[in-house]
Design a protein around this motif. Sequence first.
Motif, PDB file in Angstrom:
ATOM      1  N   ASP A   1       0.802  -1.223   0.000  1.00  0.00           N
ATOM      2  CA  ASP A   1       0.000   0.000   0.000  1.00  0.00           C
ATOM      3  C   ASP A   1       0.839   1.280   0.000  1.00  0.00           C
ATOM      4  O   ASP A   1       0.401   2.313  -0.499  1.00  0.00           O
ATOM      5  N   CYS A   2       2.007   1.207   0.587  1.00  0.00           N
ATOM      6  CA  CYS A   2       2.863   2.398   0.741  1.00  0.00           C
ATOM      7  C   CYS A   2       4.294   2.047   0.359  1.00  0.00           C
ATOM      8  O   CYS A   2       5.120   1.729   1.226  1.00  0.00           O
ATOM      9  N   PRO A   3       4.606   2.085  -0.918  1.00  0.00           N
ATOM     10  CA  PRO A   3       5.974   1.741  -1.345  1.00  0.00           C
ATOM     11  C   PRO A   3       7.014   2.620  -0.642  1.00  0.00           C
ATOM     12  O   PRO A   3       6.755   3.792  -0.354  1.00  0.00           O
ATOM     13  N   ASP A   4       8.149   2.048  -0.370  1.00  0.00           N
ATOM     14  CA  ASP A   4       9.232   2.761   0.302  1.00  0.00           C
ATOM     15  C   ASP A   4       9.709   3.926  -0.559  1.00  0.00           C
ATOM     16  O   ASP A   4       9.611   3.894  -1.783  1.00  0.00           O
ATOM     17  N   ARG A   5      10.204   4.966   0.093  1.00  0.00           N
ATOM     18  CA  ARG A   5      10.668   6.161  -0.601  1.00  0.00           C
ATOM     19  C   ARG A   5      11.968   6.649   0.035  1.00  0.00           C
ATOM     20  O   ARG A   5      12.251   6.354   1.184  1.00  0.00           O
ATOM     21  N   THR A   6      12.718   7.399  -0.745  1.00  0.00           N
ATOM     22  CA  THR A   6      13.863   8.122  -0.182  1.00  0.00           C
ATOM     23  C   THR A   6      13.475   9.594  -0.132  1.00  0.00           C
ATOM     24  O   THR A   6      12.486  10.017  -0.725  1.00  0.00           O
ATOM     25  N   LEU A   7      14.237  10.373   0.593  1.00  0.00           N
ATOM     26  CA  LEU A   7      14.020  11.810   0.753  1.00  0.00           C
ATOM     27  C   LEU A   7      12.670  12.146   1.382  1.00  0.00           C
ATOM     28  O   LEU A   7      12.044  13.143   1.072  1.00  0.00           O
ATOM     29  N   VAL A   8      12.213  11.315   2.294  1.00  0.00           N
ATOM     30  CA  VAL A   8      11.016  11.631   3.072  1.00  0.00           C
ATOM     31  C   VAL A   8      11.384  11.562   4.542  1.00  0.00           C
ATOM     32  O   VAL A   8      12.309  10.864   4.942  1.00  0.00           O
ATOM     33  N   GLY A   9      10.679  12.295   5.357  1.00  0.00           N
ATOM     34  CA  GLY A   9      10.950  12.286   6.791  1.00  0.00           C
ATOM     35  C   GLY A   9      12.295  12.890   7.145  1.00  0.00           C
ATOM     36  O   GLY A   9      12.866  12.575   8.166  1.00  0.00           O
ATOM     37  N   ILE A  10      12.807  13.794   6.307  1.00  0.00           N
ATOM     38  CA  ILE A  10      14.148  14.335   6.501  1.00  0.00           C
ATOM     39  C   ILE A  10      14.159  15.568   7.396  1.00  0.00           C
ATOM     40  O   ILE A  10      15.080  15.786   8.145  1.00  0.00           O
ATOM     41  N   THR A  11      13.137  16.418   7.340  1.00  0.00           N
ATOM     42  CA  THR A  11      13.162  17.681   8.069  1.00  0.00           C
ATOM     43  C   THR A  11      13.230  17.429   9.561  1.00  0.00           C
ATOM     44  O   THR A  11      12.331  16.854  10.147  1.00  0.00           O
ATOM     45  N   ALA A  12      14.297  17.874  10.194  1.00  0.00           N
ATOM     46  CA  ALA A  12      14.494  17.661  11.615  1.00  0.00           C
ATOM     47  C   ALA A  12      14.081  18.877  12.439  1.00  0.00           C
ATOM     48  O   ALA A  12      13.879  18.770  13.632  1.00  0.00           O
ATOM     49  N   TRP A  13      13.969  20.040  11.796  1.00  0.00           N
ATOM     50  CA  TRP A  13      13.563  21.245  12.518  1.00  0.00           C
ATOM     51  C   TRP A  13      13.024  22.273  11.535  1.00  0.00           C
ATOM     52  O   TRP A  13      13.288  22.211  10.357  1.00  0.00           O
ATOM     53  N   PHE A  14      12.233  23.191  12.074  1.00  0.00           N
ATOM     54  CA  PHE A  14      11.890  24.389  11.316  1.00  0.00           C
ATOM     55  C   PHE A  14      11.593  25.521  12.280  1.00  0.00           C
ATOM     56  O   PHE A  14      11.229  25.306  13.430  1.00  0.00           O
ATOM     57  N   LEU A  15      11.815  26.728  11.810  1.00  0.00           N
ATOM     58  CA  LEU A  15      11.667  27.947  12.598  1.00  0.00           C
ATOM     59  C   LEU A  15      10.575  28.794  11.957  1.00  0.00           C
ATOM     60  O   LEU A  15      10.598  29.016  10.746  1.00  0.00           O
ATOM     61  N   ILE A  16       9.624  29.249  12.755  1.00  0.00           N
ATOM     62  CA  ILE A  16       8.513  30.063  12.255  1.00  0.00           C
ATOM     63  C   ILE A  16       8.544  31.422  12.939  1.00  0.00           C
ATOM     64  O   ILE A  16       8.780  31.518  14.141  1.00  0.00           O
ATOM     65  N   ASN A  17       8.276  32.463  12.163  1.00  0.00           N
ATOM     66  CA  ASN A  17       8.041  33.792  12.717  1.00  0.00           C
ATOM     67  C   ASN A  17       6.522  33.986  12.681  1.00  0.00           C
ATOM     68  O   ASN A  17       5.968  34.373  11.660  1.00  0.00           O
ATOM     69  N   PRO A  18       5.823  33.703  13.792  1.00  0.00           N
ATOM     70  CA  PRO A  18       4.356  33.715  13.764  1.00  0.00           C
ATOM     71  C   PRO A  18       3.749  35.091  13.511  1.00  0.00           C
ATOM     72  O   PRO A  18       2.626  35.191  13.023  1.00  0.00           O
ATOM     73  N   LYS A  19       4.482  36.152  13.807  1.00  0.00           N
ATOM     74  CA  LYS A  19       3.937  37.493  13.590  1.00  0.00           C
ATOM     75  C   LYS A  19       3.824  37.818  12.103  1.00  0.00           C
ATOM     76  O   LYS A  19       3.105  38.733  11.719  1.00  0.00           O
ATOM     77  N   ARG A  20       4.518  37.068  11.256  1.00  0.00           N
ATOM     78  CA  ARG A  20       4.453  37.287   9.806  1.00  0.00           C
ATOM     79  C   ARG A  20       3.438  36.386   9.105  1.00  0.00           C
ATOM     80  O   ARG A  20       3.224  36.512   7.907  1.00  0.00           O
ATOM     81  N   LEU A  21       2.844  35.483   9.840  1.00  0.00           N
ATOM     82  CA  LEU A  21       1.871  34.574   9.223  1.00  0.00           C
ATOM     83  C   LEU A  21       0.631  35.322   8.767  1.00  0.00           C
ATOM     84  O   LEU A  21       0.272  36.362   9.340  1.00  0.00           O
ATOM     85  N   PRO A  22      -0.046  34.807   7.755  1.00  0.00           N
ATOM     86  CA  PRO A  22      -1.325  35.402   7.358  1.00  0.00           C
ATOM     87  C   PRO A  22      -2.316  35.316   8.528  1.00  0.00           C
ATOM     88  O   PRO A  22      -2.113  34.533   9.468  1.00  0.00           O
ATOM     89  N   ALA A  23      -3.374  36.063   8.444  1.00  0.00           N
ATOM     90  CA  ALA A  23      -4.405  36.032   9.491  1.00  0.00           C
ATOM     91  C   ALA A  23      -4.922  34.603   9.686  1.00  0.00           C
ATOM     92  O   ALA A  23      -4.982  33.835   8.720  1.00  0.00           O
ATOM     93  N   PRO A  24      -5.298  34.245  10.923  1.00  0.00           N
ATOM     94  CA  PRO A  24      -5.837  32.897  11.154  1.00  0.00           C
ATOM     95  C   PRO A  24      -6.984  32.533  10.208  1.00  0.00           C
ATOM     96  O   PRO A  24      -7.052  31.409   9.732  1.00  0.00           O
TER      97      PRO A  24
END
Length: 101
Positions: free
Chosen positions: A74-97
């Motif tokens: 059902d879910c063939p194996d892939r490479t280059l997935v699950g790689i992101t270990a972190w991310f940084l967000i500036n919430p004050k710049r996000l669009p309105a909720p």
Amino acid sequence: VNASFRRYDSILYLDADGTVTAPLQPLLEMPLPAGRVIALPTWPSAKLSHESFYFREIDFTVINTSVADKLHKDCPDRTLVGITAWFLINPKRLPAPSAMR
């Protein structure tokens, strides 16, 4: 999306299985380029060989054979997935909720 997060200058997401080996404060204080709301690593390159998702994340020796077979089908194996270990967000710049919903 929750408006209460807008009071923070930075929000840092770290993968649960990651390891922090240096101070995080410099990362939290890192200014993002104008117009950007998020920063995240861009590794690895598709030009290099990488372990597959199943190799890194799933121990098939502890899974029932029929369940493992179904997962492979059902879910063939892939490479280059699950790689992101972190991310940084500036919430004050996000669009309105309301726009993000």
